[in-house]
Design a protein around this motif. Structure first.
Motif, PDB file in Angstrom:
ATOM      1  N   ASP A  48      57.375   9.714  88.246  1.00  0.00           N
ATOM      2  CA  ASP A  48      56.715  11.099  89.426  1.00  0.00           C
ATOM      3  C   ASP A  48      57.924  12.175  89.211  1.00  0.00           C
ATOM      4  O   ASP A  48      58.017  12.516  89.723  1.00  0.00           O
ATOM      5  CB  ASP A  48      57.169  10.092  90.454  1.00  0.00           C
ATOM      6  CG  ASP A  48      58.302   9.135  90.945  1.00  0.00           C
ATOM      7  OD1 ASP A  48      58.691   9.078  89.836  1.00  0.00           O
ATOM      8  OD2 ASP A  48      58.344   8.405  92.227  1.00  0.00           O
ATOM      9  N   PRO A  58      53.432  16.758  98.415  1.00  0.00           N
ATOM     10  CA  PRO A  58      53.955  15.540  98.293  1.00  0.00           C
ATOM     11  C   PRO A  58      53.103  14.408  99.191  1.00  0.00           C
ATOM     12  O   PRO A  58      52.904  13.623  98.349  1.00  0.00           O
ATOM     13  CB  PRO A  58      54.893  15.477  99.608  1.00  0.00           C
ATOM     14  CG  PRO A  58      55.248  17.096  99.598  1.00  0.00           C
ATOM     15  CD  PRO A  58      54.071  17.767  99.267  1.00  0.00           C
ATOM     16  N   ALA A  59      52.120  14.798  99.837  1.00  0.00           N
ATOM     17  CA  ALA A  59      51.069  13.651  99.831  1.00  0.00           C
ATOM     18  C   ALA A  59      50.555  13.345  98.712  1.00  0.00           C
ATOM     19  O   ALA A  59      49.681  12.651  98.352  1.00  0.00           O
ATOM     20  CB  ALA A  59      50.221  14.139 100.792  1.00  0.00           C
ATOM     21  N   ARG A  62      52.250  11.352  96.072  1.00  0.00           N
ATOM     22  CA  ARG A  62      52.371   9.778  96.774  1.00  0.00           C
ATOM     23  C   ARG A  62      50.910   8.938  96.693  1.00  0.00           C
ATOM     24  O   ARG A  62      50.928   8.289  96.202  1.00  0.00           O
ATOM     25  CB  ARG A  62      52.561   9.674  98.197  1.00  0.00           C
ATOM     26  CG  ARG A  62      54.011   9.024  98.541  1.00  0.00           C
ATOM     27  CD  ARG A  62      54.653   9.105 100.359  1.00  0.00           C
ATOM     28  NE  ARG A  62      53.761   9.891 100.762  1.00  0.00           N
ATOM     29  CZ  ARG A  62      54.327  11.521 101.519  1.00  0.00           C
ATOM     30  NH1 ARG A  62      55.684  11.395 101.327  1.00  0.00           N
ATOM     31  NH2 ARG A  62      54.036  12.281 102.212  1.00  0.00           N
ATOM     32  N   ALA A  63      50.228   9.959  96.823  1.00  0.00           N
ATOM     33  CA  ALA A  63      48.946   9.126  96.429  1.00  0.00           C
ATOM     34  C   ALA A  63      48.827   8.813  95.334  1.00  0.00           C
ATOM     35  O   ALA A  63      48.273   7.694  94.812  1.00  0.00           O
ATOM     36  CB  ALA A  63      47.668   9.652  97.243  1.00  0.00           C
ATOM     37  N   SER A  65      50.241   8.240  92.673  1.00  0.00           N
ATOM     38  CA  SER A  65      51.423   7.808  91.431  1.00  0.00           C
ATOM     39  C   SER A  65      51.745   6.225  92.120  1.00  0.00           C
ATOM     40  O   SER A  65      50.871   5.552  91.405  1.00  0.00           O
ATOM     41  CB  SER A  65      53.220   7.797  92.799  1.00  0.00           C
ATOM     42  OG  SER A  65      53.428   9.354  92.442  1.00  0.00           O
ATOM     43  N   MET A  66      50.773   5.955  93.771  1.00  0.00           N
ATOM     44  CA  MET A  66      50.110   4.792  93.922  1.00  0.00           C
ATOM     45  C   MET A  66      49.200   4.343  93.027  1.00  0.00           C
ATOM     46  O   MET A  66      49.103   3.518  93.018  1.00  0.00           O
ATOM     47  CB  MET A  66      50.019   4.400  95.270  1.00  0.00           C
ATOM     48  CG  MET A  66      50.696   4.102  96.544  1.00  0.00           C
ATOM     49  SD  MET A  66      51.143   2.553  95.898  1.00  0.00           S
ATOM     50  CE  MET A  66      52.022   2.356  98.526  1.00  0.00           C
ATOM     51  N   SER A  88      61.459   7.498  89.841  1.00  0.00           N
ATOM     52  CA  SER A  88      62.470   7.735  90.896  1.00  0.00           C
ATOM     53  C   SER A  88      63.194   6.362  91.676  1.00  0.00           C
ATOM     54  O   SER A  88      63.502   7.151  92.513  1.00  0.00           O
ATOM     55  CB  SER A  88      61.738   8.593  92.082  1.00  0.00           C
ATOM     56  OG  SER A  88      60.475   8.071  92.634  1.00  0.00           O
ATOM     57  N   HIS A  89      62.506   5.341  92.257  1.00  0.00           N
ATOM     58  CA  HIS A  89      63.238   4.460  92.751  1.00  0.00           C
ATOM     59  C   HIS A  89      64.107   4.136  92.005  1.00  0.00           C
ATOM     60  O   HIS A  89      66.023   3.353  92.386  1.00  0.00           O
ATOM     61  CB  HIS A  89      62.599   2.772  92.471  1.00  0.00           C
ATOM     62  CG  HIS A  89      61.212   3.508  93.894  1.00  0.00           C
ATOM     63  ND1 HIS A  89      60.075   2.561  92.928  1.00  0.00           N
ATOM     64  CD2 HIS A  89      61.169   4.253  94.345  1.00  0.00           C
ATOM     65  CE1 HIS A  89      59.223   3.161  94.337  1.00  0.00           C
ATOM     66  NE2 HIS A  89      59.497   4.634  94.812  1.00  0.00           N
ATOM     67  N   LYS A 300      48.231  -2.717  99.649  1.00  0.00           N
ATOM     68  CA  LYS A 300      49.202  -1.412  99.304  1.00  0.00           C
ATOM     69  C   LYS A 300      50.547  -3.120  99.645  1.00  0.00           C
ATOM     70  O   LYS A 300      51.491  -2.305  98.840  1.00  0.00           O
ATOM     71  CB  LYS A 300      49.638  -0.682 100.005  1.00  0.00           C
ATOM     72  CG  LYS A 300      49.124   0.248 100.907  1.00  0.00           C
ATOM     73  CD  LYS A 300      49.478   1.357  99.553  1.00  0.00           C
ATOM     74  CE  LYS A 300      47.958   2.618  99.226  1.00  0.00           C
ATOM     75  NZ  LYS A 300      46.894   2.150  99.668  1.00  0.00           N
ATOM     76  N   GLN A 304      53.788  -2.487  96.891  1.00  0.00           N
ATOM     77  CA  GLN A 304      54.697  -2.849  96.862  1.00  0.00           C
ATOM     78  C   GLN A 304      55.577  -4.005  96.588  1.00  0.00           C
ATOM     79  O   GLN A 304      57.141  -2.975  95.683  1.00  0.00           O
ATOM     80  CB  GLN A 304      55.395  -2.066  98.609  1.00  0.00           C
ATOM     81  CG  GLN A 304      54.711  -1.187  99.724  1.00  0.00           C
ATOM     82  CD  GLN A 304      55.179   0.280  98.419  1.00  0.00           C
ATOM     83  OE1 GLN A 304      56.129   0.085  98.795  1.00  0.00           O
ATOM     84  NE2 GLN A 304      55.404   0.916 100.453  1.00  0.00           N
TER      85      GLN A 304
END
Ligand code: TRP
Length: 332
Positions: A48, A58-59, A62-63, A65-66, A88-89, A300, A304
């Motif tokens: 990412d 951004p939204a 996010r979508a 990446s998921m 990025s984590h 989700k 996660q």
């Protein structure tokens, strides 16, 4: 990952969350990722941080990446066999990239073919990240002491830079990084556009030119029906019949056979039969992937938990390398 007495070579690869991959990305990369899980200690990331070198909503990032996480799981990447995480984590990626920046020359970055191409394509946003992208990629690889990097042709220059930076650092300080090597998978060639078989299949082309990993059976059937062939009328695997040969390549790759074997199986048959069999095979492989991906997207909490587990495992390895680098460079 289970404790293993016999250490397997480390493999690192990453994919950008830039929209849904095509079957070309699957055959060229993702399918090999799945196949490599038993033979190697594999570390796979959703890149990412790389994606933001072109402007992202951004939204949407996010979508995407998921969705990429869900798709990787659906394709058979097994978080119990490998390390799967979101780039990025693990902030060590950004930090090592900065440190490596100071041993990288602007000249070697501005000469990169992809930088030149992308600067042309994004003329209004030639940001420093676009130039620096190969250094971040080197950081990705070197943090994990990876030995083998499966990369396509478009990334070989970047891998070469990762090798150069590893050697440059090792020589300037002391041996710290494993010098990575490219890994050419045993199977999986280049899948070409269905509309223009002289060019690589790309999701930025017209929708009829590619098959997306989540395309429905109807979409697959329609696109294969419209795929460009020729007027020869005989099924051969040869450069003179690029359209037909591309269909054979796809058919073979999705059935774990060689295109020559596929061509032999269709001897004396018409293009219609090849297209029907190819559609059937694609639907058979892609349907469970599409269904599983949808199921993961709806869970989700599970996604996660996979990302957290991957982050923990990746961070442990990455910060070990980063600590060495910091020490050797003289940080107190
Ligand atoms: N840049 C790669 C691509 O766009 C993705 C990537 C990021 C990567 N970091 C990597 C690939 C490290 C291999 C190793 O395809």
């Amino acid at each position: 990952m289970e404790a293993n007495v016999e250490k397997k070579p480390i493999v690192f690869s990453a994919v950008q969350p830039s929209g849904l991959p095509t079957i070309g990305n699957y055959i060229g990369a993702l399918k090999n990722w799945v196949n490599m899980q038993d033979e190697f200690d594999c570390i796979y990331a959703v890149a990412d941080l790389h994606a933001i070198t072109v402007r992202q909503e951004p939204a949407k990032l996010r979508a995407n990446s998921m969705q990429m996480m869900a798709l990787l799981l659906a394709c058979g990447i097994d978080p119990d066999k490998c390390v799967l995480f979101m780039q990025s984590h693990v902030s060590a990626h950004s930090e090592l990239a900065w440190l490596l920046n100071t041993i990288t020359y602007i000249g070697e970055l501005s000469r990169m073919t992809q930088f030149k191409d992308k600067s042309r394509k994004h003329e209004s946003n030639i940001n420093v990240g676009l130039l620096d992208y190969p250094v971040l990629m080197a950081a990705d690889i070197l943090l994990y002491q990876a030995e083998y990097i499966p990369v396509g042709k478009d990334q070989t220059q970047h891998l070469e830079l990762a090798r150069d930076l590893a050697e440059r650092f090792n020589n300037a300080y002391s041996p710290t990084f494993t010098v990575p090597k490219g890994y050419i998978p045993k199977t999986g060639g280049r899948i070409m556009s269905l509309q223009d078989p002289m060019h690589k299949m790309s999701k930025s082309d017209d929708a009829n030119a590619f098959i997306g990993m989540l395309d429905t059976p109807d979409e697959i059937a329609r696109k294969i029906k419209r795929a460009v062939t020729d007027s020869v009328g005989v099924i051969n695997y040869c450069p003179e019949q690029p359209g037909v040969s591309n269909l054979l390549d796809i058919y073979a790759a999705f059935g774990d056979e060689t295109p020559e074997q596929a061509a032999a199986a269709f001897e004396g048959k018409g293009y219609g039969e090849l297209k029907a069999a190819l559609t059937e095979r694609l639907v058979e492989v892609l349907t469970p992937i599409r269904e599983n991906c949808t199921r993961y997207m709806g869970d989700k909490a599970y996604l996660q938990s996979v990302m957290k587990k991957g982050e923990d495992a990746a961070a442990a390895m990455a910060y070990r390398t980063l600590a060495k680098v910091r020490r050797k460079m003289g940080f107190i």
